[in-house]
Design an enzyme around this catalytic site. Structure first.
Site, PDB file in Angstrom:
ATOM      1  N   HIS A 156      13.142   3.149  -8.426  1.00 21.60           N
ATOM      2  CA  HIS A 156      12.624   3.208  -7.058  1.00 21.60           C
ATOM      3  C   HIS A 156      12.619   4.626  -6.521  1.00 21.60           C
ATOM      4  O   HIS A 156      13.661   5.275  -6.429  1.00 21.60           O
ATOM      5  CB  HIS A 156      13.487   2.336  -6.144  1.00 21.60           C
ATOM      6  N   ASP A 208      10.474   6.631  -3.210  1.00 19.53           N
ATOM      7  CA  ASP A 208       9.572   6.425  -2.072  1.00 19.53           C
ATOM      8  C   ASP A 208       8.613   7.581  -1.825  1.00 19.53           C
ATOM      9  O   ASP A 208       8.049   7.699  -0.730  1.00 19.53           O
ATOM     10  CB  ASP A 208      10.401   6.182  -0.800  1.00 19.53           C
ATOM     11  N   GLU A 227       7.287  -2.952  -2.374  1.00 20.07           N
ATOM     12  CA  GLU A 227       8.571  -3.198  -1.726  1.00 20.07           C
ATOM     13  C   GLU A 227       8.369  -4.103  -0.518  1.00 20.07           C
ATOM     14  O   GLU A 227       8.252  -3.655   0.612  1.00 20.07           O
ATOM     15  CB  GLU A 227       9.236  -1.882  -1.309  1.00 20.07           C
ATOM     16  N   HIS A 234      11.428  -7.032   2.158  1.00 18.09           N
ATOM     17  CA  HIS A 234      12.089  -5.785   2.518  1.00 18.09           C
ATOM     18  C   HIS A 234      13.112  -6.181   3.584  1.00 18.09           C
ATOM     19  O   HIS A 234      13.957  -7.053   3.325  1.00 18.09           O
ATOM     20  CB  HIS A 234      11.086  -4.714   2.973  1.00 18.09           C
ATOM     21  N   HIS A 294      17.099  -6.171  -1.433  1.00 20.32           N
ATOM     22  CA  HIS A 294      16.795  -6.443  -0.022  1.00 20.32           C
ATOM     23  C   HIS A 294      16.831  -7.926   0.372  1.00 20.32           C
ATOM     24  O   HIS A 294      16.722  -8.223   1.555  1.00 20.32           O
ATOM     25  CB  HIS A 294      15.425  -5.879   0.388  1.00 20.32           C
ATOM     26  N   HIS A 348      16.843  -1.330  -6.635  1.00 20.46           N
ATOM     27  CA  HIS A 348      17.714  -0.319  -6.026  1.00 20.46           C
ATOM     28  C   HIS A 348      18.730  -1.049  -5.161  1.00 20.46           C
ATOM     29  O   HIS A 348      18.396  -1.610  -4.132  1.00 20.46           O
ATOM     30  CB  HIS A 348      16.922   0.718  -5.222  1.00 20.46           C
ATOM     31  N   ASP A 363      16.459   5.546  -5.416  1.00 20.94           N
ATOM     32  CA  ASP A 363      15.894   5.485  -4.064  1.00 20.94           C
ATOM     33  C   ASP A 363      15.741   6.873  -3.464  1.00 20.94           C
ATOM     34  O   ASP A 363      15.999   7.096  -2.286  1.00 20.94           O
ATOM     35  CB  ASP A 363      16.740   4.590  -3.149  1.00 20.94           C
TER      36      ASP A 363
END
Length: 416
Positions: free
Chosen positions: A47, A49, A151, A178, A219, A240, A344
């Site tokens: 992961h 972003d 995600e 999420h 999540h 993650h 992450d």
């Protein structure tokens, strides 16, 4: 033809196990050892972003040419630092904010398109990847295998047809939620309305299995974790996350779920998010959240944060040792075949010692000093994810022969 999974990784583990780690290496020796290891074996991160950062950057607003990854960026990720960190494969998060009032699917399409443009811009360094075999193919070519990971299942807008379309666009995992509870699944950070997955939520998992899209349980609520494991015929991932025993937040994975990983074959990929890695940092973060009302403006959030910082001081210290503690806990409960890395990056703050994507060897050096051998480190780096991914592909090949695409809807969640 689908090759047997052990053959995919046999050479990797044999070569990795040839050099055993010293019992008590110095910091320098451990770091040299880690760098040499990651030059030989694939490092897969679950992961990052970066695409969202490019989209939201106040200067670039989605301009992948302007946000030049050939230069040292103002973030945590660029090509030179990916190479320094030994990264062989990256799941780029094509994240869409679940708090948007409308336009989830449109924004998801835009994020996928942006990420593909980013990958295509650097053909000497990145390779668009869609299969487990692409990881070793990219490594042999000296490139980063670049996968798309969605995600949050809000972007399918309760449509299995949309899910299939995203798969066709190259998406290879979907985090079921999420931070927003959906019509069909409870999020860890939101109200639990369904007691886990609804019948349609279970059908989403089944259809992901049929497609070969990895089911990502980062999540989600604990009930969703358990119920997805009940339903899934393929290995799941946590792209993650962390160990709840060390930082008691529902976002992290409890031991009772970790114990189910061997039977499922899945992989729990550990992140570098300081607020979720030790109890002191978690308590600091929780108190700040309590003081920040829902819907607060950016200006109000900044003022609340600055006032809290003056009162409570900075976030308690979190270091590479905290990340290693989570890895070792998960390895102890689930087994070393079921742990991986999902840092992450570009998602927030980072622990001391792990400031950007160049620093993966620092984490591996810490584990070398703790006595991890090369075979187990190779599994952690990427071998476990490759095995789970390949198994999911095998399951999909079987299921596609057994059943047609599901026509279930959120209103009528039955397989038709």
């Amino acid at each position: 033809m689908i090759r047997p999974i052990p053959m995919l990784l046999a050479g990797l583990f044999i070569s990795a196990s040839c050099a055993a780690a010293p019992a008590t290496p110095s910091d320098d020796l451990a770091l040299q050892h880690a760098k040499a290891l990651l030059a030989r074996v694939p490092l897969v991160d679950g992961h990052n972003d970066l695409p969202y950062i490019i989209r939201e950057h106040p200067k670039y607003h989605g301009d992948v040419a302007g946000y030049d990854l050939r230069q040292h960026t103002d973030g945590e990720t660029d090509i030179a630092r990916l190479k320094a960190g030994g990264v062989s494969a990256q799941f780029w998060s094509v994240y869409v904010d679940g708090a948007l009032k409308s336009g989830w699917a449109r924004t998801q399409l835009e994020q996928i398109e942006l990420t593909k443009r980013m990958i295509a811009r650097y053909p000497d360094s990145f390779m668009l990847a869609t299969t487990s075999a692409d990881i070793m193919k990219a490594k042999r070519a000296g490139k980063v295998a670049s996968f798309l990971g969605m995600e949050g299942g809000h972007v399918i807008e309760n449509s299995l047809g949309a899910l299939r379309a995203y798969y066709d666009m190259g998406v290879r995992y979907m985090t079921l939620t999420h931070n927003v509870t959906l019509d069909w699944a409870d999020a860890a950070a939101d109200e639990h309305r369904h007691g886990g997955l609804t019948p349609f939520g279970r059908e989403v998992v089944r259809e992901m299995n049929r497609l070969g899209m990895l089911v990502d349980l980062a999540h989600v609520s604990t009930d969703v974790m358990q119920q997805a494991l009940d339903v899934s015929e393929a290995p799941v991932i946590f792209s993650h996350t962390g160990a709840r025993a060390l930082a008691p937040i529902e976002r992290n994975v409890p031991d009772e779920v970790l114990k189910r990983m061997p039977a499922n074959g899945g992989v729990v990929m550990v992140y570098y998010v300081p607020e979720f890695l030790n109890k002191q940092a978690l308590a600091w973060s929780d108190e700040l959240k309590k003081r920040t009302p829902k819907g607060a403006s950016p200006a109000d959030k900044k003022a609340i944060y600055e006032a809290y910082l003056k009162e409570a001081g900075p976030l308690p210290r979190v270091t590479v040792t905290d990340v290693a503690d989570h890895i070792e806990h998960i390895a102890r409960i689930a087994g070393k075949d079921h742990v991986g890395i999902g840092a992450d990056y570009c998602g927030g703050n980072d622990p001391e010692g792990l400031k950007d994507v160049s620093t993966y060897p620092v984490l591996f050096a810490e584990l070398i000093k703790r006595g991890w051998n090369d075979a187990d480190l190779a599994k952690l780096a990427g071998g476990n994810l490759i095995r789970a991914f390949a198994k999911a592909e095998q399951v999909a090949a079987r299921l596609q022969k057994e059943r047609q695409p599901s026509l279930a809807t959120v209103e009528l969640a039955t397989t038709r």
